[in-house]
Design a protein around this motif. Sequence first.
Motif, PDB file in Angstrom:
ATOM      1  N   THR A 104       0.884  -1.214  -0.060  1.00 18.90           N
ATOM      2  CA  THR A 104       0.046   0.107  -0.054  1.00 18.90           C
ATOM      3  C   THR A 104       0.800   1.339  -0.036  1.00 18.90           C
ATOM      4  N   ARG A 105       1.761   1.159   0.747  1.00 21.79           N
ATOM      5  CA  ARG A 105       2.723   2.517   0.857  1.00 21.79           C
ATOM      6  C   ARG A 105       3.571   2.509  -0.564  1.00 21.79           C
ATOM      7  N   GLU A 109       3.282   6.036  -2.793  1.00 25.40           N
ATOM      8  CA  GLU A 109       4.147   6.767  -2.950  1.00 25.40           C
ATOM      9  C   GLU A 109       4.353   7.050  -4.419  1.00 25.40           C
ATOM     10  N   ASN A 117      -0.106   6.928   7.816  1.00 24.54           N
ATOM     11  CA  ASN A 117       0.707   5.920   8.504  1.00 24.54           C
ATOM     12  C   ASN A 117       0.530   5.698   9.841  1.00 24.54           C
ATOM     13  N   VAL A 143      -2.131   1.209   7.755  1.00 28.74           N
ATOM     14  CA  VAL A 143      -2.133   2.303   6.847  1.00 28.74           C
ATOM     15  C   VAL A 143      -3.480   2.594   6.502  1.00 28.74           C
TER      16      VAL A 143
END
Length: 224
Positions: A104-105, A109, A117, A143
Amino acid sequence: MNTRFDTIVVGTGGFGSSCLFHLAGGGVKVLGLDRFPPGHDRGSSHGDTRIIRQAYFEHPDYVPLLRRAYYQWRELEARSERELMTTCGLFLAGPPDGEAVAGTRLAAETHGLEIQNISTAELAAECESRFPGFRIPDGFEVVVEPAGGYLHVEACVQTHIDLACKAGAEHRSGAAIIGWESDGRTVRVRTESDEYEAATLILTPGAWASDLLSSIPNMPTLQV
């Protein structure tokens, strides 16, 4: 009764109803066939809700597709004057190096998506104030995607079919498909009571896919 079409869509659940809508909107003479009426409880689109999100942990390449989908769901809501997508926020919990959280991060990004977060150290206070119904295991991180939410899935199916028919599509339910064949130029689809012809065929029958695809040479066995 009209039996000749440009395209026939077999199975008008989540995928098939959308195909019917977009083809009809593009001026295609299209027929949708389903053995059950819209909103039935025998398909994968049955039930009130399905999760939708943009920050796909499976791979960042999905994100442009989801952005387009979000736009189209809002457009469909405006056209139908129905609520189809609710963005209430969505959170995923897991090890910081696990697929869900790390993926997911990465998606966020890569595409500049908004996520929040929550580290292991912050979890206790955050869960008490924001997520009191959850107990997150030690070592997990969270998240939160504010744009995540859910679709009102049966309403989505019905709306696609309704607007497709308004645009000129035909939709018929109540007769099972017993077979189809193609000579390379024309496809013939047989139901329990009728036969239809079209230049192209779209098969989205869910659990009945293995029966309808078994006639294709070298088709692998489907487990459904």
